[in-house]
Design an enzyme around this catalytic site. Sequence first.
Site, short mmCIF file in Angstrom:
data_model
loop_
_atom_site.label_atom_id
_atom_site.label_comp_id
_atom_site.label_asym_id
_atom_site.label_seq_id
_atom_site.Cartn_x
_atom_site.Cartn_y
_atom_site.Cartn_z
N HIS A 1 -50.72 -70.53 67.87
CA HIS A 1 -50.75 -69.38 66.94
C HIS A 1 -49.33 -68.83 66.75
O HIS A 1 -48.89 -68.57 65.63
CB HIS A 1 -51.63 -68.25 67.50
CG HIS A 1 -53.08 -68.58 67.61
ND1 HIS A 1 -53.82 -68.32 68.75
CD2 HIS A 1 -53.96 -69.13 66.73
CE1 HIS A 1 -55.08 -68.68 68.55
NE2 HIS A 1 -55.19 -69.19 67.35
N LYS B 1 -68.49 -65.23 67.33
CA LYS B 1 -68.06 -66.02 68.49
C LYS B 1 -68.12 -65.25 69.81
O LYS B 1 -67.72 -65.78 70.85
CB LYS B 1 -66.63 -66.51 68.26
CG LYS B 1 -66.51 -67.54 67.13
CD LYS B 1 -65.12 -68.10 67.07
CE LYS B 1 -65.02 -69.20 66.04
NZ LYS B 1 -63.65 -69.73 65.93
N ARG C 1 -54.90 -78.55 62.84
CA ARG C 1 -54.58 -79.41 63.99
C ARG C 1 -55.06 -80.83 63.78
O ARG C 1 -54.53 -81.77 64.34
CB ARG C 1 -55.25 -78.85 65.26
CG ARG C 1 -54.56 -77.67 65.85
CD ARG C 1 -55.44 -76.96 66.83
NE ARG C 1 -56.60 -76.39 66.14
CZ ARG C 1 -57.44 -75.52 66.68
NH1 ARG C 1 -57.28 -75.15 67.93
NH2 ARG C 1 -58.45 -75.06 65.99
N SER D 1 -57.66 -71.73 71.74
CA SER D 1 -58.12 -70.60 72.57
C SER D 1 -59.29 -71.05 73.45
O SER D 1 -59.43 -70.62 74.60
CB SER D 1 -58.56 -69.44 71.68
OG SER D 1 -57.50 -69.00 70.88
P1 ADP Z 1 -60.81 -68.77 64.05
O1 ADP Z 1 -61.93 -68.24 64.89
O2 ADP Z 1 -60.65 -68.10 62.73
O3 ADP Z 1 -60.73 -70.28 63.96
P2 ADP Z 1 -58.59 -68.96 65.85
O4 ADP Z 1 -57.96 -67.82 66.58
O5 ADP Z 1 -59.22 -70.03 66.63
O6 ADP Z 1 -59.55 -68.26 64.84
O7 ADP Z 1 -57.52 -69.60 64.87
C1 ADP Z 1 -56.85 -68.85 63.90
C2 ADP Z 1 -55.99 -69.77 63.07
O8 ADP Z 1 -55.02 -70.38 63.91
C3 ADP Z 1 -56.75 -70.93 62.42
O9 ADP Z 1 -56.19 -71.18 61.15
C4 ADP Z 1 -56.48 -72.09 63.33
O10 ADP Z 1 -56.50 -73.32 62.62
C5 ADP Z 1 -55.07 -71.78 63.77
N1 ADP Z 1 -54.78 -72.39 65.05
C6 ADP Z 1 -55.54 -72.39 66.15
N2 ADP Z 1 -54.96 -73.09 67.15
C7 ADP Z 1 -53.79 -73.55 66.64
C8 ADP Z 1 -52.74 -74.38 67.14
N3 ADP Z 1 -52.78 -74.91 68.37
N4 ADP Z 1 -51.70 -74.63 66.34
C9 ADP Z 1 -51.67 -74.12 65.08
N5 ADP Z 1 -52.64 -73.38 64.54
C10 ADP Z 1 -53.68 -73.09 65.31
#
Ligand code: ADP
Length: 162
Positions: A17, A41, A93, A131
Amino acid sequence: MTHALFPGSFDPPTLGHLDLILRASKMFDKITVAVLKNNAKNPIFSEQERVEMLQMSLLAYPTVKNVGISVFDGLTVRYAEKIGANVLLRGLRSAVDLEYEKTLAYTNASVAPEIETVFFLTDPAYVHVSSTIVRELASYQADFSQMVPDCLVDKIAAHFSK
Ligand code: ADP
């Protein structure tokens, strides 16, 4: 002005992130990182904790001044309109992410065609980071420290040692 909204659960924020936020801060005039509240979630960390973790992660980058953190609920595009964001930023990803994100982007475009979704490819170093994996490792007291900003390691570990 380009104003990108980066929405997500950030439960907890990861280096993936953070990498996206820092790269986007060079491309857009303004970034709003928005923590989704009350999502299906069932987040482990409260929205206040997730906001604080994002703020702590950015403290190491004092020259980055165009990133704000907020909390939102409801439809992402409605929130984007409310704050005047003209771009939705998402990370990719894998092909699995792409399939999911594509549907989301088309849906958002049908509701708010003036808002463009922009995808950033994940840095290869963080392609395996999520996450979910961090929560899984932390819950078994395994090492997740290479996946999150250093300043968050103790806070996340403490949550799972309760
Ligand atoms: P959501 O529940 O909306 O998927 P996340 O917090 O899991 O929320 O992810 C938010 C954003 O960050 C999404 O666009 C996801 O693709 C991106 N993201 C999650 N992990 C990574 C990572 N390792 N590298 C780059 N982007 C990521």
